[in-house]
Write a protein that holds these residues in place. Structure first.
Motif, PDB file in Angstrom:
ATOM      1  N   GLU A  49      43.251 -13.568  11.269  1.00 13.53           N
ATOM      2  CA  GLU A  49      43.733 -12.951  12.506  1.00 13.53           C
ATOM      3  C   GLU A  49      42.596 -12.864  13.519  1.00 13.53           C
ATOM      4  OE1 GLU A  49      45.543  -9.154  12.031  1.00 13.53           O
ATOM      5  OE2 GLU A  49      47.398  -9.949  11.156  1.00 13.53           O
ATOM      6  N   ASN A  50      42.959 -13.019  14.810  1.00  9.23           N
ATOM      7  CA  ASN A  50      42.058 -12.765  15.940  1.00  9.23           C
ATOM      8  C   ASN A  50      40.818 -13.658  15.950  1.00  9.23           C
ATOM      9  OD1 ASN A  50      43.752 -10.603  16.837  1.00  9.23           O
ATOM     10  ND2 ASN A  50      42.821  -9.290  15.282  1.00  9.23           N
ATOM     11  N   ASP A  52      38.703 -16.402  17.792  1.00  6.76           N
ATOM     12  CA  ASP A  52      38.562 -16.891  19.164  1.00  6.76           C
ATOM     13  C   ASP A  52      39.098 -18.316  19.266  1.00  6.76           C
ATOM     14  OD1 ASP A  52      37.104 -18.279  21.486  1.00  6.76           O
ATOM     15  OD2 ASP A  52      36.529 -16.185  21.792  1.00  6.76           O
ATOM     16  N   ASP A  88      40.338  -9.986   9.522  1.00 10.16           N
ATOM     17  CA  ASP A  88      40.326  -9.784  10.972  1.00 10.16           C
ATOM     18  C   ASP A  88      38.978 -10.257  11.515  1.00 10.16           C
ATOM     19  OD1 ASP A  88      40.512  -8.994  13.578  1.00 10.16           O
ATOM     20  OD2 ASP A  88      40.985  -6.896  13.159  1.00 10.16           O
ATOM     21  N   THR A  90      38.008 -10.379  14.731  1.00 11.36           N
ATOM     22  CA  THR A  90      37.761  -9.905  16.093  1.00 11.36           C
ATOM     23  C   THR A  90      36.260  -9.796  16.363  1.00 11.36           C
ATOM     24  OG1 THR A  90      39.819  -8.629  16.097  1.00 11.36           O
ATOM     25  CG2 THR A  90      38.152  -8.026  17.721  1.00 11.36           C
TER      26      THR A  90
END
Length: 243
Positions: A49-50, A52, A88, A90
């Protein structure tokens, strides 16, 4: 013995025993259905997830093990496709990171444990560009024929790959085998990508995967003249033999 079996007391005792057995069966089944249990699911797909949009994952485990807790009824008909394990990313930049594995249990179940709890994830910048296609001819056309013209479509290809692979790309070569060809030929061929040392480069996104080639072959002029002379000689020979 018959008198014992017919006695009222025996019937009462037997009824009590049967009632106790039934109670134990019902209670035991109820306890089983209301007592939480745990189940381990192996090889649950691990997703990302997330990440770039300019980056790409080059190394990450494909799956993890997941332990769930819940009532037996909640496990019924549950499939691995309903389980969710993810990392994740991010704010993660290119490089190798140790990232915590997370999960979302299905409704009615609790997530007890993920194994492993952390995984190493390698991230690289994703590069892409258009590269021209070079053509190399192999073999010889049919006797008396030569290549007069050729066209390829497209003349360049889109190449995309992680930075470490993209930097290896040097040339795209389309090998065309002319062996036995004559007149006009149309073929679709798969190009090959090489580094500067002539080694194949793999792990690329190539679009399109094939190149259309149109080849125009013509008769060699000298060959045409020789055949015309030969035909004239044959015609003269036939005329003389007829006379």
């Amino acid at each position: 013995m018959d008198s014992i079996l017919r006695s009222t007391n025996f019937a009462r005792v037997l009824a009590i025993i049967l009632a106790v057995i039934l109670w134990l069966f019902v209670t035991g089944d109820k306890i089983t259905r209301t007592t939480p249990s745990r189940k381990v699911w192996q090889d649950v797909p691990l997703r990302v997830e997330n990440l770039d949009q300019d980056y790409v994952i080059t190394d990450i485990p494909t799956s993890v093990d997941l332990t769930l807790e819940g009532l037996p009824d909640d496990f019924e008909d549950l499939t691995i496709h309903e389980l969710d394990a993810y990392v994740d990313l991010t704010g993660k930049e290119p490089g190798t990171h140790l990232v915590r594995v997370q999960g979302r249990p299905p409704r009615g179940l609790n997530l007890v444990m993920l194994e492993p709890e952390q995984v190493r994830v390698s991230i690289e910048v994703y590069h892409s560009d258009d590269f021209p296609v070079e053509v190399e001819f192999l073999g010889e056309p049919a006797e008396g024929w030569e290549l007069a013209d050729w066209v390829i479509d497209p003349e360049s290809l889109f190449i995309g790959a992680p930075e470490s692979i993209f930097e290896q790309v040097d040339t795209i070569i389309l090998y065309v085998d002319l062996t036995g060809m004559r007149s006009v030929e149309r073929i679709n061929l798969t190009p090959l990508v090489f580094d500067e040392d002539g080694n194949p480069v793999t792990g690329l996104v190539i679009d399109p995967l094939e190149v259309a080639v149109r080849l125009v072959l013509e008769r060699i002029p000298e060959q045409v003249v020789e055949e015309e002379v030969e035909e004239e000689k044959e015609a003269e020979a036939e005329t003389e033999s007829g006379n």
